[in-house]
Design a protein around this motif. Structure first.
Motif, PDB file in Angstrom:
ATOM      1  N   LEU A  14      25.718  55.693  94.504  1.00  0.00           N
ATOM      2  CA  LEU A  14      25.240  54.319  94.311  1.00  0.00           C
ATOM      3  C   LEU A  14      25.322  53.935  92.838  1.00  0.00           C
ATOM      4  N   ASP A  15      24.929  52.693  92.533  1.00  0.00           N
ATOM      5  CA  ASP A  15      24.901  52.195  91.152  1.00  0.00           C
ATOM      6  C   ASP A  15      23.488  51.844  90.695  1.00  0.00           C
ATOM      7  N   GLN A  16      22.517  51.994  91.549  1.00  0.00           N
ATOM      8  CA  GLN A  16      21.126  51.793  91.158  1.00  0.00           C
ATOM      9  C   GLN A  16      20.237  52.647  92.046  1.00  0.00           C
ATOM     10  N   TRP A  17      19.045  52.961  91.509  1.00  0.00           N
ATOM     11  CA  TRP A  17      18.152  53.874  92.228  1.00  0.00           C
ATOM     12  C   TRP A  17      16.712  53.524  91.888  1.00  0.00           C
ATOM     13  N   ASP A  18      15.857  53.541  92.894  1.00  0.00           N
ATOM     14  CA  ASP A  18      14.435  53.277  92.694  1.00  0.00           C
ATOM     15  C   ASP A  18      13.746  54.518  92.136  1.00  0.00           C
ATOM     16  N   LEU A  19      13.035  54.342  91.029  1.00  0.00           N
ATOM     17  CA  LEU A  19      12.309  55.436  90.401  1.00  0.00           C
ATOM     18  C   LEU A  19      10.815  55.271  90.632  1.00  0.00           C
ATOM     19  N   PRO A  20      10.048  56.350  90.453  1.00  0.00           N
ATOM     20  CA  PRO A  20       8.588  56.236  90.571  1.00  0.00           C
ATOM     21  C   PRO A  20       8.028  55.205  89.598  1.00  0.00           C
ATOM     22  N   GLY A  21       6.981  54.523  89.999  1.00  0.00           N
ATOM     23  CA  GLY A  21       6.353  53.535  89.132  1.00  0.00           C
ATOM     24  C   GLY A  21       6.961  52.153  89.228  1.00  0.00           C
ATOM     25  N   GLY A  22       7.859  51.966  90.167  1.00  0.00           N
ATOM     26  CA  GLY A  22       8.436  50.638  90.377  1.00  0.00           C
ATOM     27  C   GLY A  22       9.646  50.324  89.523  1.00  0.00           C
ATOM     28  N   LYS A  23      10.133  51.289  88.761  1.00  0.00           N
ATOM     29  CA  LYS A  23      11.341  51.033  87.959  1.00  0.00           C
ATOM     30  C   LYS A  23      12.603  51.168  88.817  1.00  0.00           C
ATOM     31  N   ILE A  24      13.622  50.433  88.413  1.00  0.00           N
ATOM     32  CA  ILE A  24      14.952  50.558  89.009  1.00  0.00           C
ATOM     33  C   ILE A  24      15.912  50.918  87.891  1.00  0.00           C
ATOM     34  N   ILE A  25      16.685  51.985  88.096  1.00  0.00           N
ATOM     35  CA  ILE A  25      17.668  52.384  87.095  1.00  0.00           C
ATOM     36  C   ILE A  25      19.064  51.977  87.547  1.00  0.00           C
ATOM     37  N   TYR A  26      19.828  51.455  86.603  1.00  0.00           N
ATOM     38  CA  TYR A  26      21.182  50.961  86.863  1.00  0.00           C
ATOM     39  C   TYR A  26      22.176  51.806  86.077  1.00  0.00           C
ATOM     40  N   TYR A  27      23.274  52.169  86.716  1.00  0.00           N
ATOM     41  CA  TYR A  27      24.260  53.079  86.135  1.00  0.00           C
ATOM     42  C   TYR A  27      25.550  52.924  86.929  1.00  0.00           C
ATOM     43  N   ASN A  28      26.539  53.749  86.650  1.00  0.00           N
ATOM     44  CA  ASN A  28      27.773  53.794  87.441  1.00  0.00           C
ATOM     45  C   ASN A  28      27.828  55.096  88.204  1.00  0.00           C
ATOM     46  N   GLY A  29      27.870  55.006  89.537  1.00  0.00           N
ATOM     47  CA  GLY A  29      28.043  56.184  90.369  1.00  0.00           C
ATOM     48  C   GLY A  29      29.514  56.437  90.649  1.00  0.00           C
ATOM     49  N   ILE A  30      29.774  57.415  91.483  1.00  0.00           N
ATOM     50  CA  ILE A  30      31.148  57.842  91.764  1.00  0.00           C
ATOM     51  C   ILE A  30      32.036  56.712  92.281  1.00  0.00           C
ATOM     52  N   PRO A  31      31.609  55.887  93.245  1.00  0.00           N
ATOM     53  CA  PRO A  31      32.509  54.831  93.735  1.00  0.00           C
ATOM     54  C   PRO A  31      32.946  53.846  92.649  1.00  0.00           C
ATOM     55  N   THR A  32      32.030  53.436  91.769  1.00  0.00           N
ATOM     56  CA  THR A  32      32.386  52.494  90.707  1.00  0.00           C
ATOM     57  C   THR A  32      33.273  53.146  89.659  1.00  0.00           C
ATOM     58  N   ILE A  33      33.018  54.408  89.355  1.00  0.00           N
ATOM     59  CA  ILE A  33      33.870  55.112  88.396  1.00  0.00           C
ATOM     60  C   ILE A  33      35.292  55.237  88.952  1.00  0.00           C
ATOM     61  N   LYS A  34      35.431  55.468  90.244  1.00  0.00           N
ATOM     62  CA  LYS A  34      36.761  55.482  90.860  1.00  0.00           C
ATOM     63  C   LYS A  34      37.432  54.119  90.703  1.00  0.00           C
ATOM     64  N   GLN A  35      36.658  53.079  90.966  1.00  0.00           N
ATOM     65  CA  GLN A  35      37.194  51.710  90.876  1.00  0.00           C
ATOM     66  C   GLN A  35      37.629  51.396  89.446  1.00  0.00           C
ATOM     67  N   LYS A  36      36.822  51.806  88.463  1.00  0.00           N
ATOM     68  CA  LYS A  36      37.172  51.548  87.063  1.00  0.00           C
ATOM     69  C   LYS A  36      38.381  52.372  86.633  1.00  0.00           C
ATOM     70  N   THR A  37      38.512  53.578  87.159  1.00  0.00           N
ATOM     71  CA  THR A  37      39.686  54.388  86.833  1.00  0.00           C
ATOM     72  C   THR A  37      40.949  53.733  87.383  1.00  0.00           C
ATOM     73  N   ASP A  38      40.869  53.207  88.588  1.00  0.00           N
ATOM     74  CA  ASP A  38      42.011  52.479  89.157  1.00  0.00           C
ATOM     75  C   ASP A  38      42.347  51.253  88.323  1.00  0.00           C
ATOM     76  N   LEU A  39      41.320  50.552  87.844  1.00  0.00           N
ATOM     77  CA  LEU A  39      41.522  49.396  86.975  1.00  0.00           C
ATOM     78  C   LEU A  39      42.237  49.826  85.692  1.00  0.00           C
ATOM     79  N   ALA A  40      41.788  50.924  85.109  1.00  0.00           N
ATOM     80  CA  ALA A  40      42.392  51.414  83.866  1.00  0.00           C
ATOM     81  C   ALA A  40      43.845  51.834  84.079  1.00  0.00           C
ATOM     82  N   LYS A  41      44.169  52.349  85.237  1.00  0.00           N
ATOM     83  CA  LYS A  41      45.551  52.735  85.532  1.00  0.00           C
ATOM     84  C   LYS A  41      46.472  51.509  85.549  1.00  0.00           C
ATOM     85  N   LYS A  42      45.916  50.371  85.918  1.00  0.00           N
ATOM     86  CA  LYS A  42      46.718  49.149  86.008  1.00  0.00           C
ATOM     87  C   LYS A  42      46.678  48.314  84.734  1.00  0.00           C
ATOM     88  N   GLU A  43      45.522  48.261  84.080  1.00  0.00           N
ATOM     89  CA  GLU A  43      45.327  47.305  82.992  1.00  0.00           C
ATOM     90  C   GLU A  43      45.058  47.942  81.635  1.00  0.00           C
TER      91      GLU A  43
END
Length: 324
Positions: free
Chosen positions: A264-293
Motif C-alpha cells: 500500500l501507500d498509506q497505513w493507519d498507525l496507533p494514536g490516529g496517525k496515518i503514514i504516507y509513503y511509496n509501497g511496492i506497487p507505486t515503486i514499480k509504476q515509477k520505475t516504469d515511468l523512469a524507463k520511458k521518461e
C-alpha cells in the motif's frame, strides 16, 4: 570432445548473460544515496552493489572556514568494493538545510580553491566524481559559476559531475548551470512534510513524479537521458488533527512493524496517525515511468529499505531489467 564442446557452450552462455546484464545496467541508472558515516564501518558483504550503478556518499562538507580536516581514507575499502561490482561512487556535497558558509565558498575569491579541494579529495580516494546537493537556501548568483568550474575540473580527470535538484527551487536553477552536469537526480518527494501538519497526505505521489519530470525536460530542456527520477524510502505520518506535529519513519521500519504495508501507500498507525509513503506497487509504476521518461531511478536513501522480498531496491532492479 563432446563434453568439452558442451562446457564451452555453457561458458559462452554465462558470459553472454553477464554481458547482457552489464549492457542493460549501462542504459538504466540505479543511484543510491548512502551515508559516509555508515560507509566507513559497513559490512561490505551487505551493501547491495549488485543492484546499483552509482552510490552517492552523503555528505562531504568542509568546516565553516572551508577546510576538509576529516580523515576519509576509511572509505577506500567501500569504494574499491563498489568498483569491483562496476559501481561508480561519488561524494555528495551540501545537503538539505542551510549551510551559510557555502555562500562564501562559492564567491569568486574562494571558488577555485574549493573546487581544487574537492578534486583533490576525489582523486585521493579514488572517487568517480562529485554530486552537488546544494539546495534552495544555499543557491545564489555564484551557483552557475561553481557548477561550470566544478564540471571542468572533473572532466579534466574523466570524472563525473551530477546534481540533486527539486521543483521547489526551479527558478533558482539556470539552464546553463543544469547543462554542466552529466546527469541530475530529480528529488520528486517532500511535497509535504512533518513540519506542515496542516497539509497531511502523500509527499511523493505518482502524479508529481510525472509533472516534475515533464517540467525539467520541457521547460529546463534537460534531455531525458540526463534525468534520474528520485524516490524516497521513507514516509511521513500526520494526525489525528491538523495541529499535531507529524512524524517520519523509514520504509524498513514501517514494514518491519506492519506486515502487509509494503503493498500500500498509506497505513493507519496507533494514536490516529496515518503514514504516507511509496509501497511496492507505486515503486514499480515509477520505475516504469523512469524507463520511458528518464534515465533511471535515484534512491534517498538505501539504508531506509526493507530486506528480502519486501525490498524496494529489489523491486526497482527487477522492474528495470525485466524483459518487456
Amino acid at each position: 570432445m563432446k563434453r568439452k564442446l558442451i562446457l564451452n557452450l555453457v561458458f559462452l552462455l554465462i558470459v553472454s548473460q553477464a554481458f547482457a546484464q552489464t549492457a542493460d545496467k549501462s542504459k538504466f541508472k540505479i543511484v543510491g544515496y548512502y551515508s559516509i558515516r555508515a560507509a566507513l564501518t559497513a559490512d561490505l558483504t551487505t551493501v547491495p552493489f549488485d543492484k546499483l550503478t552509482h552510490v552517492n556518499l552523503w555528505f562531504l562538507n568542509p568546516d565553516t572556514l572551508g577546510n576538509f580536516s576529516t580523515d576519509l581514507s576509511g572509505l577506500i575499502p567501500f569504494i574499491k568494493a563498489a568498483h569491483a561490482k562496476n559501481v561508480k561512487v561519488l561524494a555528495s556535497i551540501a545537503g538539505g538545510g542551510k549551510h551559510p558558509y557555502y555562500g562564501n565558498l562559492l564567491k569568486d575569491d574562494k571558488r577555485n580553491k574549493f573546487i581544487n579541494d574537492l578534486t583533490g579529495i576525489a582523486l585521493k580516494l579514488g572517487l568517480d566524481g562529485i554530486d552537488v546537493d546544494i539546495e534552495s537556501r544555499d543557491i545564489d548568483d555564484n551557483y552557475e559559476k561553481f557548477a561550470t568550474g566544478l564540471s571542468a575540473a572533473m572532466k579534466a580527470h574523466n570524472l563525473l559531475t551530477t546534481a540533486a535538484i527539486a521543483i521547489f527551487y526551479k527558478d533558482q536553477l539556470t539552464e546553463a548551470a543544469l547543462a554542466q552536469y552529466d546527469f541530475v537526480n530529480l528529488m520528486s518527494y517532500d511535497h509535504t512534510s512533518p513540519g506542515r501538519p496542516e497539509r497531511p497526505g502523500q509527499h511523493s505521489p505518482y502524479d508529481k513524479a510525472v509533472s516534475d519530470l515533464d517540467y525539467f525536460h520541457t521547460v529546463k530542456h534537460i534531455p531525458k537521458d540526463k534525468i534520474v527520477l528520485g524516490v524516497g524510502f521513507y514516509g511521513y505520518g500526520f494526525g489525528p488533527d491538523l495541529i499535531t506535529p507529524g512524524i517520519s519513519m523509514t520504509y524498513g521500519q514501517l514494514i518491519t512493524q506492519n506486515p502487509g504495508a509494503e503493498l500500500l501507500d498509506q497505513w493507519d498507525l496507533p494514536g490516529g496517525k496515518i503514514i504516507y509513503y511509496n509501497g511496492i506497487p507505486t515503486i514499480k509504476q515509477k520505475t516504469d515511468l523512469a524507463k520511458k521518461e528518464a534515465a533511471g531511478i535515484m534512491i534517498w536513501q538505501l539504508l531506509g529499505d526493507a530486506p528480502g522480498d519486501k525490498s524496494l531496491l529489489n523491486t526497482i532492479y527487477q522492474q528495470a531489467y525485466k524483459k518487456d
